[in-house]
Design a protein around this motif. Structure first.
Motif, short mmCIF file in Angstrom:
data_model
loop_
_atom_site.label_atom_id
_atom_site.label_comp_id
_atom_site.label_asym_id
_atom_site.label_seq_id
_atom_site.Cartn_x
_atom_site.Cartn_y
_atom_site.Cartn_z
N UNK A 50 0.94 -1.20 0.19
CA UNK A 50 0.02 0.08 0.08
C UNK A 50 0.74 1.16 -0.09
N UNK A 51 1.96 1.32 0.75
CA UNK A 51 2.79 2.42 0.78
C UNK A 51 3.37 2.76 -0.57
N UNK A 52 3.74 1.60 -1.37
CA UNK A 52 4.42 2.13 -2.61
C UNK A 52 3.45 2.40 -3.51
N UNK A 53 2.23 1.76 -3.59
CA UNK A 53 1.00 2.18 -4.49
C UNK A 53 0.31 3.36 -4.18
N UNK A 54 0.55 3.97 -3.36
CA UNK A 54 0.00 5.30 -2.77
C UNK A 54 0.17 6.55 -3.60
N UNK A 97 8.24 -0.95 -16.46
CA UNK A 97 8.26 0.47 -16.12
C UNK A 97 7.31 0.94 -16.78
N UNK A 98 6.71 0.56 -18.13
CA UNK A 98 5.56 1.35 -18.70
C UNK A 98 4.11 1.07 -18.18
N UNK A 99 4.06 0.14 -17.29
CA UNK A 99 2.78 -0.32 -16.74
C UNK A 99 2.36 0.23 -15.46
N UNK A 100 3.04 1.34 -14.93
CA UNK A 100 2.87 1.96 -13.86
C UNK A 100 1.79 3.04 -14.19
N UNK A 101 1.61 3.41 -15.33
CA UNK A 101 0.80 4.71 -15.73
C UNK A 101 -0.70 4.28 -15.14
N UNK A 102 -0.96 2.99 -15.62
CA UNK A 102 -2.56 2.82 -15.42
C UNK A 102 -2.84 2.42 -13.91
N UNK A 103 -1.88 1.95 -13.08
CA UNK A 103 -2.04 1.86 -11.61
C UNK A 103 -2.28 3.16 -11.18
N UNK A 104 -1.55 4.21 -11.37
CA UNK A 104 -1.64 5.65 -10.94
C UNK A 104 -3.09 5.92 -10.98
N UNK A 105 -3.87 5.52 -11.91
CA UNK A 105 -5.34 6.25 -11.83
C UNK A 105 -5.86 5.73 -10.75
N UNK A 106 -5.75 4.56 -10.47
CA UNK A 106 -6.43 3.67 -9.35
C UNK A 106 -5.91 3.86 -8.00
N UNK A 107 -4.82 4.69 -7.68
CA UNK A 107 -4.13 4.83 -6.62
C UNK A 107 -4.93 5.24 -5.51
N UNK A 108 -5.82 6.18 -5.91
CA UNK A 108 -6.72 6.71 -4.66
C UNK A 108 -7.71 5.89 -4.12
N UNK A 109 -8.19 4.78 -5.17
CA UNK A 109 -9.11 3.77 -4.46
C UNK A 109 -8.23 2.91 -3.64
N UNK A 110 -7.22 2.48 -4.07
CA UNK A 110 -6.26 1.54 -3.53
C UNK A 110 -5.95 1.94 -2.15
N UNK A 111 -5.79 3.49 -2.04
CA UNK A 111 -5.70 3.91 -0.64
C UNK A 111 -6.79 3.88 0.40
#
Length: 247
Positions: free
Chosen positions: A18-22, A194-208
């Protein structure tokens, strides 16, 4: 306490992820890779060169060594402190520490989920290094600087792990090790992809928000003393299912 400790270990692993995906860490992840390797962000995200990916992974490992030195060192220190406090007080001190830890984790869960604003945790205290020292030793130094900064996302989550370590000193170091592993796994995976991090950023708020809810539930269970009972039920369920499949 074995069942509760087992569940807490997995929660510590999840806290590291969770800390990393924040939103405080994941969006700047490519910039950190660029800083420690000297390769531009654009080149990082577009390159499939084996040499560049190998360089990324090696530097990432040394960066995580620096992070681990700080996090695990704090975990060991807090575990000793918790053990010392329990040694000075009566047997009820263990329950008291667990309840205090439970309250703190609930508050931090509310903060991580975005339902509570605490000004002290909104301030970033990261070490500023304008020019990275040369080589892998320099990468370790950057990792130490990263871990030493209390960011708005990582600080409350890791502080909750430290409180958990203090309330259960016998497992405290293991909690912080699992936290570091949880932080390191997605770091290394996304370093390779490394290119796959962009789409995860979109959902980081939900993850938190999901992580905040889990922290609140964990805090309530710890405060009420139900964590052990829940852990034993889950352990029995897993054992029955496993034995049933074997049968």
């Amino acid at each position: 306490m074995t069942g509760a400790a087992d569940l807490s270990i997995w929660l510590a692993l999840g806290a590291g992820m969770l800390s990393f995906l924040s939103p405080c860490t994941l969006p700047i992840f490519p910039a950190y890779l660029s800083y420690i390797t000297g390769v531009s962000v654009k080149e990082l995200q577009g390159s499939k060169d084996v040499k560049i990916r190998s360089k990324l992974l090696v530097h990432s490992v040394f960066f995580l060594i620096g992070v681990s030195l700080v996090f695990i060192g704090l975990g060991v220190g807090v575990s000793f402190l918790g053990s010392w406090i329990q040694g000075l007080m009566t047997g009820a001190s263990g329950v008291l520490l667990q309840r205090v830890a439970g309250i703190f984790i609930i508050v931090m869960g509310l903060f991580v989920g975005g339902w509570l604003n605490i000004g002290a945790f909104m301030k970033e205290k990261r070490m500023k290094v304008t020019k990275k020292p040369v080589g892998y030793l320099g990468t370790i130094f950057v990792g130490v600087g990263f871990a030493a900064g209390w960011t708005p996302c990582i600080g409350p989550i890791f502080a909750s792990i430290l409180f958990l370590a203090a309330s259960n000193p016998g497992q405290g170091t293991l909690y912080t090790i699992m936290y570091v592993i949880g932080f390191a796994l997605p770091f290394l995976i996304l370093t390779f992809f490394i290119g796959s991090s962009r789409w995860i950023v979109r959902y980081s708020g939900i993850i938190m928000k999901v992580g905040g809810v889990v922290m609140i539930i964990m805090g309530v269970l710890l405060f009420t003393g139900q964590l052990t009972r829940i852990s034993e039920v889950l352990l029995d369920l897993v054992e029955d299912t496993w034995l049933g499949n074997l049968g």
